[in-house]
Design a protein around this motif. Sequence first.
Motif, mmCIF file in Angstrom:
data_model
loop_
_atom_site.group_PDB
_atom_site.id
_atom_site.type_symbol
_atom_site.label_atom_id
_atom_site.label_comp_id
_atom_site.label_asym_id
_atom_site.label_seq_id
_atom_site.Cartn_x
_atom_site.Cartn_y
_atom_site.Cartn_z
ATOM 1 N N TYR A 33 1.334 -1.386 0.543
ATOM 2 C CA TYR A 33 0.021 0.095 0.082
ATOM 3 C C TYR A 33 0.980 1.503 -0.280
ATOM 4 N N TYR A 35 0.739 5.152 1.201
ATOM 5 C CA TYR A 35 -0.565 6.598 1.647
ATOM 6 C C TYR A 35 0.328 7.786 1.327
ATOM 7 N N TYR A 48 -3.387 0.162 -4.101
ATOM 8 C CA TYR A 48 -3.157 -0.839 -3.205
ATOM 9 C C TYR A 48 -2.682 -2.126 -4.512
ATOM 10 N N LEU A 91 3.811 7.418 2.827
ATOM 11 C CA LEU A 91 4.084 5.906 3.550
ATOM 12 C C LEU A 91 4.027 5.160 2.791
ATOM 13 N N GLN A 97 -0.881 -11.982 2.173
ATOM 14 C CA GLN A 97 -2.548 -11.571 2.435
ATOM 15 C C GLN A 97 -3.315 -11.638 3.422
ATOM 16 N N LEU A 100 -3.477 -10.297 6.690
ATOM 17 C CA LEU A 100 -4.065 -8.133 6.268
ATOM 18 C C LEU A 100 -5.046 -7.726 7.280
ATOM 19 N N ASN A 101 -5.951 -8.600 7.917
ATOM 20 C CA ASN A 101 -6.032 -8.065 9.187
ATOM 21 C C ASN A 101 -5.959 -7.834 10.333
ATOM 22 N N TYR A 102 -4.798 -8.229 10.872
ATOM 23 C CA TYR A 102 -3.799 -7.722 11.466
ATOM 24 C C TYR A 102 -3.183 -6.723 11.762
ATOM 25 N N GLY A 103 -3.183 -5.977 10.503
ATOM 26 C CA GLY A 103 -2.534 -4.646 10.607
ATOM 27 C C GLY A 103 -1.201 -4.756 9.788
ATOM 28 N N TYR A 104 -1.285 -3.652 9.039
ATOM 29 C CA TYR A 104 0.238 -3.488 7.965
ATOM 30 C C TYR A 104 1.803 -3.089 8.608
ATOM 31 N N THR A 105 2.456 -3.327 8.327
ATOM 32 C CA THR A 105 4.477 -3.414 8.589
ATOM 33 C C THR A 105 4.557 -1.541 7.348
ATOM 34 N N PHE A 106 4.550 -1.090 8.129
ATOM 35 C CA PHE A 106 4.803 0.354 7.721
ATOM 36 C C PHE A 106 6.325 0.927 7.350
ATOM 37 N N GLY A 107 6.677 1.119 6.572
ATOM 38 C CA GLY A 107 8.173 1.697 6.160
ATOM 39 C C GLY A 107 8.079 3.265 6.960
ATOM 40 N N PHE B 35 -7.818 -0.836 15.104
ATOM 41 C CA PHE B 35 -5.929 -0.287 15.020
ATOM 42 C C PHE B 35 -5.756 0.622 16.211
ATOM 43 N N TYR B 37 -2.437 3.049 15.824
ATOM 44 C CA TYR B 37 -0.736 2.804 15.358
ATOM 45 C C TYR B 37 -0.024 4.035 16.644
ATOM 46 N N ARG B 50 -4.727 -4.132 18.365
ATOM 47 C CA ARG B 50 -6.162 -4.740 17.779
ATOM 48 C C ARG B 50 -7.077 -4.921 18.161
ATOM 49 N N ARG B 95 -10.725 -1.045 9.696
ATOM 50 C CA ARG B 95 -10.312 -1.838 8.505
ATOM 51 C C ARG B 95 -11.716 -2.581 8.232
#
Lengths: 115, 115
Positions: A33, A35, A48, A91, A97, A100-107, B35, B37, B50, B95
């Motif tokens: 993703y 953002y 996405y 971001l 896949q 997805l419902n557990y949250g994302y890892t962001f840079g 969530f 964050y 979460r 989400r």
Amino acid sequence: GAGVSQSPSNKVTEKGKDVELRCDPISGHTALYWYRQSLGQGLEFLIYFQGNSAPDKSGLPSDRFSAERTGGSVSTLTIQRTQQEDSAVYLCASSRQSYLNYGYTFGSGTRLTVV
Amino acid sequence: AQTVTQSQPEMSVQEAETVTLSCTYDTSESDYYLFWYKQPPSRQMILVIRQEAYKQQNATENRFSVNFQKAAKSFSLKISDSQLGDAAMYFCAYRTEYNNNDMRFGAGTRLTVKP
């Protein structure tokens, strides 16, 4: 890599120039993703990617914005003819896949400043 | 469309005390995920906690807990025994179960921790 890597960390560009922002997701993460986070605002969805499927570009604010993802891994967000209102933190996030419902890892994002 | 509202742009707490950050959301769906964050000055968004909408029990992660009120569409974050390292921007996010590209973020709350 161990985390989502974004480059450059900061970018200052002149109005009217094109810029490319890079995202290297976690290995094995098929979902990616982009953002945009403007000052004092929440995160605005841009685009996405999921595996080899056609990307969801519904969040791109204008045709000056485009993104690609090569080989299902690295992604590049390109902004053409930059405007001052494009100044923001961009971001990138990735996820498996099935997670997805557990949250994302962001840079850590790229801070773009258009002068 | 789902919207997420964080009504507190800024909050302050004394070290070792407890603070609650508010979040409300608007949805017509019954299945979704919520969530919180944390975004420190490094800009990297870190998942704090979460909650699955179908679970009545409030999620807890060490010093972080939520008060999930589904009928009221409220999802507040409580930070107990606040530490200096908790100082950051906190974003609430929603989400949907039904659309992979749809994670919506609030505008954020800036938390300051006073020593």
